[in-house]
Scaffold this motif. Structure first.
Motif, PDB file in Angstrom:
ATOM      1  N   TYR A  61      20.855   6.526  44.842  1.00  0.00           N
ATOM      2  CA  TYR A  61      20.432   7.183  43.592  1.00  0.00           C
ATOM      3  C   TYR A  61      18.962   6.880  43.290  1.00  0.00           C
ATOM      4  O   TYR A  61      18.532   5.731  43.322  1.00  0.00           O
ATOM      5  CB  TYR A  61      21.320   6.701  42.439  1.00  0.00           C
ATOM      6  N   PRO A  63      16.076   7.855  40.281  1.00  0.00           N
ATOM      7  CA  PRO A  63      15.753   8.596  39.054  1.00  0.00           C
ATOM      8  C   PRO A  63      14.492   9.440  39.236  1.00  0.00           C
ATOM      9  O   PRO A  63      13.689   9.172  40.140  1.00  0.00           O
ATOM     10  CB  PRO A  63      15.513   7.501  38.018  1.00  0.00           C
ATOM     11  N   GLN A  64      14.346  10.453  38.389  1.00  0.00           N
ATOM     12  CA  GLN A  64      13.133  11.277  38.438  1.00  0.00           C
ATOM     13  C   GLN A  64      12.132  10.782  37.387  1.00  0.00           C
ATOM     14  O   GLN A  64      12.527  10.128  36.424  1.00  0.00           O
ATOM     15  CB  GLN A  64      13.499  12.741  38.165  1.00  0.00           C
ATOM     16  N   PRO A  84      13.766  11.292  29.823  1.00  0.00           N
ATOM     17  CA  PRO A  84      14.323  11.302  31.177  1.00  0.00           C
ATOM     18  C   PRO A  84      15.151  12.580  31.372  1.00  0.00           C
ATOM     19  O   PRO A  84      15.535  13.231  30.397  1.00  0.00           O
ATOM     20  CB  PRO A  84      15.245  10.076  31.203  1.00  0.00           C
ATOM     21  N   ARG A  87      20.540  13.930  33.995  1.00  0.00           N
ATOM     22  CA  ARG A  87      21.336  13.077  34.900  1.00  0.00           C
ATOM     23  C   ARG A  87      20.910  11.615  34.794  1.00  0.00           C
ATOM     24  O   ARG A  87      21.744  10.708  34.856  1.00  0.00           O
ATOM     25  CB  ARG A  87      21.288  13.595  36.344  1.00  0.00           C
ATOM     26  N   ASP A  88      19.619  11.388  34.594  1.00  0.00           N
ATOM     27  CA  ASP A  88      19.156  10.003  34.449  1.00  0.00           C
ATOM     28  C   ASP A  88      19.606   9.398  33.116  1.00  0.00           C
ATOM     29  O   ASP A  88      19.902   8.208  33.029  1.00  0.00           O
ATOM     30  CB  ASP A  88      17.625   9.929  34.579  1.00  0.00           C
ATOM     31  N   GLN A  92      21.753   6.027  32.631  1.00  0.00           N
ATOM     32  CA  GLN A  92      21.304   4.968  31.708  1.00  0.00           C
ATOM     33  C   GLN A  92      22.376   4.661  30.672  1.00  0.00           C
ATOM     34  O   GLN A  92      22.623   3.503  30.328  1.00  0.00           O
ATOM     35  CB  GLN A  92      20.016   5.382  31.001  1.00  0.00           C
ATOM     36  N   PHE A 176      14.397   2.433  37.086  1.00  0.00           N
ATOM     37  CA  PHE A 176      14.091   3.128  35.825  1.00  0.00           C
ATOM     38  C   PHE A 176      12.733   2.692  35.261  1.00  0.00           C
ATOM     39  O   PHE A 176      12.012   3.494  34.691  1.00  0.00           O
ATOM     40  CB  PHE A 176      15.189   2.870  34.788  1.00  0.00           C
ATOM     41  N   VAL A 179       9.729   4.219  37.638  1.00  0.00           N
ATOM     42  CA  VAL A 179       9.822   5.590  38.138  1.00  0.00           C
ATOM     43  C   VAL A 179       8.571   6.414  37.815  1.00  0.00           C
ATOM     44  O   VAL A 179       8.270   7.411  38.465  1.00  0.00           O
ATOM     45  CB  VAL A 179      11.104   6.270  37.598  1.00  0.00           C
TER      46      VAL A 179
END
Length: 340
Positions: A61, A63-64, A84, A87-88, A92, A176, A179
């Motif tokens: 996984y 995160p973006q 975020p 999905r992130d 979280q 996180f 990122v």
């Protein structure tokens, strides 16, 4: 202190991911960098959550970047907010569901920000009690410069690691934190701070600042803290001065934060202690004049001369705003103000 070892499997359990999605959906926030809305994510929910579960389980996984937007503050400056992706936010929230109950019980009793079942009103009531019942009339109002942007990543992870020894969880939190953000279409690195707007950020901030809270407790200094709004209470002016020095030294040396010398000040119950929009005096609590002014300005903006609405529409528009404001400030002695 109890240590927790394997937690990641609890984070990616399907029922926890579903619960996390519901919480994110209830908040109904804006889309992140990928432009995906909460509704769109929910259209084939099981499939998407299974995908997340697989990525978390296998450790792939990623995160973006967080979408950075600026929100105007009352004083004309801007507050950066990070959004975020959906999905992130779900991941979280899933993390928060598992971590919060572990850290929550040991936080300082006078810390009120972003904690379940705690509010600004309780923080103000506690401050009032220290001043008026305990006779701690001298107050240091601490101001931290850009607290959230200055949290040190190593110290955040150290704080989490005090209770959690699951490498996968620490790795996930680190992802996180590092990122990066997208601002005006360009990626920027984040080697400091925790993005305001992230679901997990408030908990990480509390874990970080709890070291300060506990240090003050150890030294017998009474405090009230709501996120980065800190008050210290003392019997005399000299004692307050001393506490200010102790607190500043700890925050700057140990926690690598910056205390704003211009805005940090000493006050007392005669001059009034301004906190979270209220002003606390020895016999009563009022609404801060600054808050009153900005509220009147907001109403003025909502009711221009040429708004072209009939009275009913106007009332419909204004009522929730007035109600929300009155509800927040109802604990002040404000009958006269409300009448006006």
């Amino acid at each position: 202190m109890k240590k927790w070892y394997s937690l990641i499997d609890k984070v990616y359990r399907m029922d926890n991911l579903e619960k996390a999605y519901k919480a994110v959906k209830a908040n109904n926030g804006a889309p992140g960098v990928d432009g995906e809305t909460v509704e769109a994510f929910g259209q084939n929910l099981q499939e998407r959550l299974s995908q997340l579960q697989h990525e978390l389980k296998t450790g792939i996984y990623e995160p973006q970047p967080v979408l950075r937007v600026e929100i105007p503050k009352a004083d004309g400056s801007k507050r950066p907010l990070g959004i975020p992706t959906v999905r992130d936010r779900i991941v979280q929230q899933a993390l928060l569901n598992i971590l919060q109950p572990i850290f929550e019980p040991d936080f300082h009793p006078s810390s009120y920000g972003y904690r379940p079942g705690r509010s600004c009103h309780q923080a103000v009531a506690k401050a009032e009690m220290f001043i008026n019942k305990y006779g701690l009339n001298h107050v240091v109002d601490m101001d931290l410069s850009k607290c959230f942007d200055r949290l040190d990543h190593e110290l955040i992870l150290e704080g989490v690691n005090r209770k959690i020894s699951d490498g996968s969880i620490l790795k996930l939190i680190k992802k996180f934190l590092t990122v990066g953000v997208m601002k005006d279409g360009a990626w920027e690195e984040t080697d400091l701070g925790s993005p305001q707007g992230g679901v997990i950020s408030p908990l990480l901030t509390n874990i970080y600042l709890d070291r300060f809270d506990q240090e003050m407790k150890k030294r017998g200094i009474r405090i009230v803290r709501y996120a980065d709004d800190i008050l210290l209470f003392a019997r005399t002016y000299q004692e307050a001065k001393k506490y200010q020095q102790i607190a500043t030294e700890f925050l700057e040396k140990e926690l690598k934060l910056v205390v704003n010398r211009e805005k940090t000040h000493l006050t007392d119950n005669k001059k009034g202690v301004t906190y979270l929009g209220f002003v606390i005096y020895s016999k009563h609590v009022t609404i801060s004049p600054k808050k009153l002014k900005s509220f009147k300005e907001k109403i003025r903006e909502m009711t221009p001369r040429n708004h072209g609405m009939n009275v009913e529409e106007m009332v419909k528009l204004l009522n929730p705003v007035l109600r929300g404001w009155a509800n927040y400030f109802r604990i002040a002695n404000c009958k006269g103000i409300f009448k006006d």
